[in-house]
Structure formats: C-alpha cells, structure tokens
Design a protein around this motif. Sequence first.
Motif, PDB file in Angstrom:
ATOM      1  N   UNK A  36       0.838  -1.199   0.000  1.00  0.00           N
ATOM      2  CA  UNK A  36       0.000   0.000   0.000  1.00  0.00           C
ATOM      3  C   UNK A  36       0.872   1.248   0.000  1.00  0.00           C
ATOM      4  N   UNK A  37       0.816   2.002  -1.088  1.00  0.00           N
ATOM      5  CA  UNK A  37       1.541   3.268  -1.187  1.00  0.00           C
ATOM      6  C   UNK A  37       0.664   4.406  -0.659  1.00  0.00           C
ATOM      7  N   UNK A  38       1.252   5.587  -0.558  1.00  0.00           N
ATOM      8  CA  UNK A  38       0.620   6.691   0.164  1.00  0.00           C
ATOM      9  C   UNK A  38      -0.788   7.002  -0.317  1.00  0.00           C
ATOM     10  N   UNK A  39      -0.999   7.027  -1.613  1.00  0.00           N
ATOM     11  CA  UNK A  39      -2.286   7.459  -2.167  1.00  0.00           C
ATOM     12  C   UNK A  39      -3.344   6.357  -2.111  1.00  0.00           C
ATOM     13  N   UNK A  40      -2.933   5.154  -1.684  1.00  0.00           N
ATOM     14  CA  UNK A  40      -3.824   3.996  -1.753  1.00  0.00           C
ATOM     15  C   UNK A  40      -4.479   3.634  -0.427  1.00  0.00           C
ATOM     16  N   UNK A  41      -4.006   4.211   0.668  1.00  0.00           N
ATOM     17  CA  UNK A  41      -4.607   3.898   1.963  1.00  0.00           C
ATOM     18  C   UNK A  41      -6.014   4.474   2.019  1.00  0.00           C
ATOM     19  N   UNK A  42      -6.922   3.742   2.620  1.00  0.00           N
ATOM     20  CA  UNK A  42      -8.281   4.245   2.730  1.00  0.00           C
ATOM     21  C   UNK A  42      -9.036   3.517   3.838  1.00  0.00           C
ATOM     22  N   UNK A 207      -3.655  14.363  14.173  1.00  0.00           N
ATOM     23  CA  UNK A 207      -3.570  14.162  12.723  1.00  0.00           C
ATOM     24  C   UNK A 207      -2.882  12.844  12.406  1.00  0.00           C
ATOM     25  N   UNK A 208      -3.507  12.055  11.540  1.00  0.00           N
ATOM     26  CA  UNK A 208      -2.862  10.870  10.976  1.00  0.00           C
ATOM     27  C   UNK A 208      -2.575  11.164   9.506  1.00  0.00           C
ATOM     28  N   UNK A 209      -1.344  10.910   9.111  1.00  0.00           N
ATOM     29  CA  UNK A 209      -0.931  11.226   7.736  1.00  0.00           C
ATOM     30  C   UNK A 209      -0.236  10.028   7.123  1.00  0.00           C
ATOM     31  N   UNK A 210      -0.823   9.508   6.027  1.00  0.00           N
ATOM     32  CA  UNK A 210      -0.134   8.525   5.191  1.00  0.00           C
ATOM     33  C   UNK A 210       0.539   9.311   4.074  1.00  0.00           C
ATOM     34  N   UNK A 211       1.834   9.129   3.902  1.00  0.00           N
ATOM     35  CA  UNK A 211       2.535   9.970   2.934  1.00  0.00           C
ATOM     36  C   UNK A 211       3.710   9.213   2.335  1.00  0.00           C
ATOM     37  N   UNK A 212       4.401   9.846   1.416  1.00  0.00           N
ATOM     38  CA  UNK A 212       5.574   9.263   0.766  1.00  0.00           C
ATOM     39  C   UNK A 212       6.795  10.075   1.190  1.00  0.00           C
ATOM     40  N   UNK A 213       7.435   9.605   2.252  1.00  0.00           N
ATOM     41  CA  UNK A 213       8.511  10.372   2.898  1.00  0.00           C
ATOM     42  C   UNK A 213       9.733   9.508   3.110  1.00  0.00           C
ATOM     43  N   UNK A 214      10.899  10.045   2.798  1.00  0.00           N
ATOM     44  CA  UNK A 214      12.153   9.356   3.073  1.00  0.00           C
ATOM     45  C   UNK A 214      12.576   9.501   4.532  1.00  0.00           C
ATOM     46  N   UNK A 215      12.159  10.593   5.176  1.00  0.00           N
ATOM     47  CA  UNK A 215      12.642  10.935   6.517  1.00  0.00           C
ATOM     48  C   UNK A 215      11.444  11.236   7.426  1.00  0.00           C
TER      49      UNK A 215
END
Length: 734
Positions: A36-42, A207-215
């Motif tokens: 599951x990548x960042x944009x796919x969580x639901x 706040x809960x945030x699913x994102x695409x982050x290296x750090x």
Amino acid sequence: MKFDTPATTNPIDQLKVVGQPIQRIDGQLKTTGRAMYAYEWHDQTTPCAYGYPVGAAVAKGQINEIDVAAAKKSPGVIAVVTTLDVGERGKGKFNTANLFGGSKIQHYHQAIAVVVAETFEQARAAAALVKVDYTAEEGVFDLTAAVRDSVKPKDAGGAPTDSAVGDFDAAFREAAVTLEETYKTPDQSHSMMEPHASIAAWDGDELTLWTSSQMIDWWRSDLATTLGVDKEKIHLMSPFIGGGFGGKLFLRVDAVLAAFGAKAAKRPVKVALPRPFMANNTTHRPATSQRIRIGAEKNGKITAIGHESWSGDQPGGQLEAATLQTRLLYAGENRMTAMRLATLDLPEGNAMRAPGEAPGLMALEIAMDEMAEKLGLDPVEFRIINDTQVDPEKPERPFSHRDLNGCLKLGAETFGWNGRGKPGTRREGNWLIGTGVAAAFRNNMVLPSGARVRLDNEGIVTVETDMTDIGTGSYTIIAQTAAEMMGVTMDKVAVQLGDSRFPVSAGSGGQFGANSSTSGVYAACVKLREAITQKLGFNSEDAVFEGGQVRSGNRSVPLAGSAGPEGLVGEDTMQWGNLTETHQQSTFGAHFVEVGVDVATGETRIRRMLAVCAAGRILNPITARSQVIGAMTMGVGGALTEELAVDTRRGLFVNHDLAGYEVPVHADIPHQEVIFMDETDPMSSPMKAKGIGELGLCGVSAAIANAIYNATGVRARHYPVTLDKLIGGLPEVA
C-alpha cells in the motif's frame, strides 16, 4: 550504544544471513499490488475526498486577491482553502521557500490553494475556476547572468565553502603541463515514478498522515511547525515509497495541503501533486558552472588542482556542493576549491541523488581525461599515479579504507580497456565506437539510528523502526541483520518500517540509510540478547545465538522458550563517536562505458557498462546490485537527455512532465555489469559496511562523455551531451 572504537569480531561476521543474496522480502507484495503506497490507503467507513492544488502563475510577486466563488459552486466541491486563508506560517527547518501560507510568491507553481471535492475530476475542474489577482515582480532566472552577483555562503551543508592548501596560483603558473576549462551541468528533476502524495485524517486535534517520505521524523517536526500543532499530535506513516532520489527528503506541500483540506472538509482528504508540480513546486538538482584548473609534472604527477563552482537557489538557499570530492579524490600538494551561490527566483534547489559529487564528478572526471591526453598518458594510468591514501588537505588523517586503484585495475582488465584505441579510429558501419572511464567517489556518512526488537513466545523476532524503504531493500537487510544477531532464519523475522510511533532512525538519504539503520538494529539486538541471557541466567559474554537456540557452556534453550508469555524487548539507538574525524571514510569505484555514435546524426547509444565498487561489506549483493544498476541508468540520463529547460523570462521549467523531461527507458540500457570489491571497513560501523546507492551514479555521466570523445574526437563540456553538441564535428570524422 556508541560506536567510538573500530569494530572487532561480532555476530555479523558469521555471514550466515548478512551478506547473502537473499531476495527482497517485500518483493512479492509489490509485484502483486498488495503493497500500500501513500495514495492507496483508505478507510471504507469514511471515504476520502480528493484535493487538487492550485499553483502560482507567476514566479515572483504578491497575491492581491483570490476569488474562489465559482470554484465553491462547482459540482461536488466540499471546501476550498487558500494561502490567504491560512495566513503567514512558520517555515520548516529543511524548507528554503514557504510551502503554503501568506501572500508572497517565491517561485512558479508555489501552492496557493487546494480544492477539495467528492471526486478527483471534480476537484481538478473546480481548481481551474480559481481566479487570482497578482502583482508580479521582476525575477532572476538565468544562472549565467546571476553568477556575477553570487556570494560566498557561510558553509556548504556543514562543510567549509572554500579550501586551500599550499600555493595553488604559483604551482599552477609554474606547472609543466596545465589545463583550464569550464564545464556546465543543468537543472535536473528527480522524476521518481510515484508522485508526491498524502492522505490526511483528523481525529479532534490529532492528525494521521499517510505519505511518501524518506525521513519520517524530519517531516513530522516540520509539519508540526507549519501547522502550528504539537509534534506528538501527528502520527505519520510511510511504509512503502515509489522512489525518492532525495526529492522526498524534506516535507512537501502535498502533506500540508492534505492536512488543511482535511481540517476544512471534516473528513479524510488525499492529495497527489500533478507531474508539472513535481518539477516546479518541489525541489530539483540545481545547475552548475564549474571551472577546473590542473597543473602537473610531465610524468603525470599533479602539482596543482583547483575547482570552483557556481550554483543558484532561492535567497538563503542551498549550494550544490560540487567541489567536495576534489578535496579528497586525488593527490596534489597545492590545492584550491571554492563555491559561490547566486540568488535565483526559480523553484527550490536541494538534494538529488549524490548531491555535490554527482555534478562535481561530471566535470572533474572529464578534466582528468583531458589532462591525461595532454600528458600523453592513459586515463586509467593517470588516475592511478595520483592516488592517495591520506586526506590531501589533512595528510595526518588517513582513509579508513581506500582501494580506488584496485577498482580501476580490475575494471580495466574486466572491460578490455587495452583495446581502446585513439579518438575517432574505431568504426562499425555507421557507428563510431568509443570507451570511457571515470572514478567514482562518495563520502560515507552515518546518522544516529534507533530500533526496537521484540521476541515472542513462538520465536518470532519483530523489528520496529521508522526507517523507510524507497525501493532500496531496507526491509530485507534489516531482517538479515536481526536474523544474524538472534540466530534465526529469515522466516522468523518480521520487519515494520515507516511509522512515527517507532524509534527514530537515520531515514533514507545521503547513502547513509543502510549502514546507519542496520547498525541501529544491531544495537537493539544487543539489548535483546542481554535481556534473554539475563533471564536465562547465562553469561552474556559467551552466549551463542544459533539455529533458534541460545547456548552457554553445556546449556541450551530454545530461543522461543526464553521469551515467556509476555515476550522480551530490546531497544537502543546507535550513536557515533569521532572515528570520522580521525579517519576519512569514503566509498570508491570505477565506471567503464562503451558507446556508439552515429556518424551522420550524432545519436549516441550505450553499448555496455561496468561498475566496480569498493564500499565496505556488502550486506546483500542482490539489493546492492539493484541500487548500482539503477544509479548507472540515472547516470545515462544525466549524460545524454536530462535537463530542466528554464524559461528565463517567466521563471519556470517548461519541460515539466515525463514527455518533455526525458529519462532513460529499457531500450536505452544495454548489459550492465557490477563487481563489488571484497572488503570490510571496521572504522565505519559494527556492520563494517558503507553506503552504495549513490556511489553507483557518481562518475557515470563523465565516463559516457569521455567515451563519446573517444568515439568521435569531439569534446563536449556542457551536459547533456545531445546530438547538436556533436554533429558539427562529425563530418570531419566521418
């Protein structure tokens, strides 16, 4: 745990699991679409709304008014949040330009609003209805013109901006053979496959945030600053990332817009930046102009080496530290490097895979070939002559381990370098054939990295750390480390990454991720081993963890049986002492490339590539090779196609999509061979490893440019080496 003395024999040296060619444990999830990548969580109970960004249509100026009336009336629209609505905001530690908030425009496509609607299409349509009244200002967008007003920043990412040893000017003036040339590298885009994307959901003030982050931790801290909330109220998750290359090191506006949009819409909101935003809104590798001067004796020994570089960024921004490798790579008693920063109103420049060394070696390694030709020396021989086993600027400080010459010699033998021939003399039909070489160099960096390791009563070892996997294989090498330390097989290890609830790791970037994060896992496993032996009454000094058993003397207990019903936990953070100060720690390599250049069109085709890498212990040869061939491919793009074209009137990158910004595809890449030198570096970490993912890029583009010269006799010093830079010299060769 603090690593402040060289590593001695430890459980990792068994190499039963670490160092073995184990397939990626996340591979099946990715190839079957279950990762599951960042944009796919639901969450099916609370469906996501969609946010679409609105970007500034001017590169510099002020916003007078934003009219959102038509957008709000558009079908499906739930909320519209503008930069004027949120007002001036605190800026994160790692951001040069403001991401969102206030009326000031600092660059083209700076985010000025987000439209939230029931569907993506509705949000996009409504975003086109937002009307903005600007007062535009004159900006500076041309590096060549801005160089005259460049300044000396306080530092270059923590390193001194300038360096000097001996008397460079006098030595260069008196040298028997000299070279002085200028080289240019363009602005480049990360162009990772997965766009910058986030889903934000509020629960009260949390706040809960699913994102695409290296750090993870950097983002969490900077997002808290931007939103004006307590960092502890933010839960950030990024378990899978579809490529980053440095573009996802620092908080980006998709996360900010998703958070503001979700607050306004009172439901979860997902935001993915459109591809043009990824060029103009996020960071990029800045262009450079580099002047290199080399003086040498007739026998090839360098007596003077000078390297100056100019790059540009937003006011107070980042240098592209293109001279750093020149301070360390070759010997020479008289040395000088200098870097200057010009103020540009272009989108923010910052780290892209191997910042500094990648563009610096694109210049330096052409200059070394040019100097070798002037001296009548083979380019490989010239580099070997000028090897050094100590820091050339601080001779009292040796390298912890350096085998550049071994890489060059083995590479030359493997590649068949002796059959190279003079420029323009090899031809197969319409193709002129040439080979080129370049040295590879990248500093070995480490950052503090923490982990937590759990053992349950079924013998399962679970690793928890906020480390990320950007396609590099973090899941696998972390599992290998835990398996080796706890004496279990890989199927007994579970790895959980990319969650801010876990201990803070080094994160992924700068080639520090693998060595640092596995060292953190090593430290946590040492704690767990101590807890187990203490519970069992074993002597921790002679306890052996092997085959799912714990042995001490003539006693042996199953590992699972030591955990008890509650299980056991070990947690620690690897801290670093001063070994990097007493010994220069770097990685080395050699790139060899063969090209064909069409005599009529100037079209260049890569025919074969070889990388020989010396980077300490290789933790997993499969994942390491994958990193190197990916980096080699990126080097092909840097040499032949990649350039963000600047509109110097309006201040934007005009080729801001994958149709106009050309990256290599499968058809561009032939056979690639990678050889790892058999070595360890006890000065580096308890893993005795170093980074590899950026070393594979450093020098590749120069090796290609040198091969093109060998094929055609046409010397290109400005990247990318497109056919227009060659075709004028080809009729004579043809």
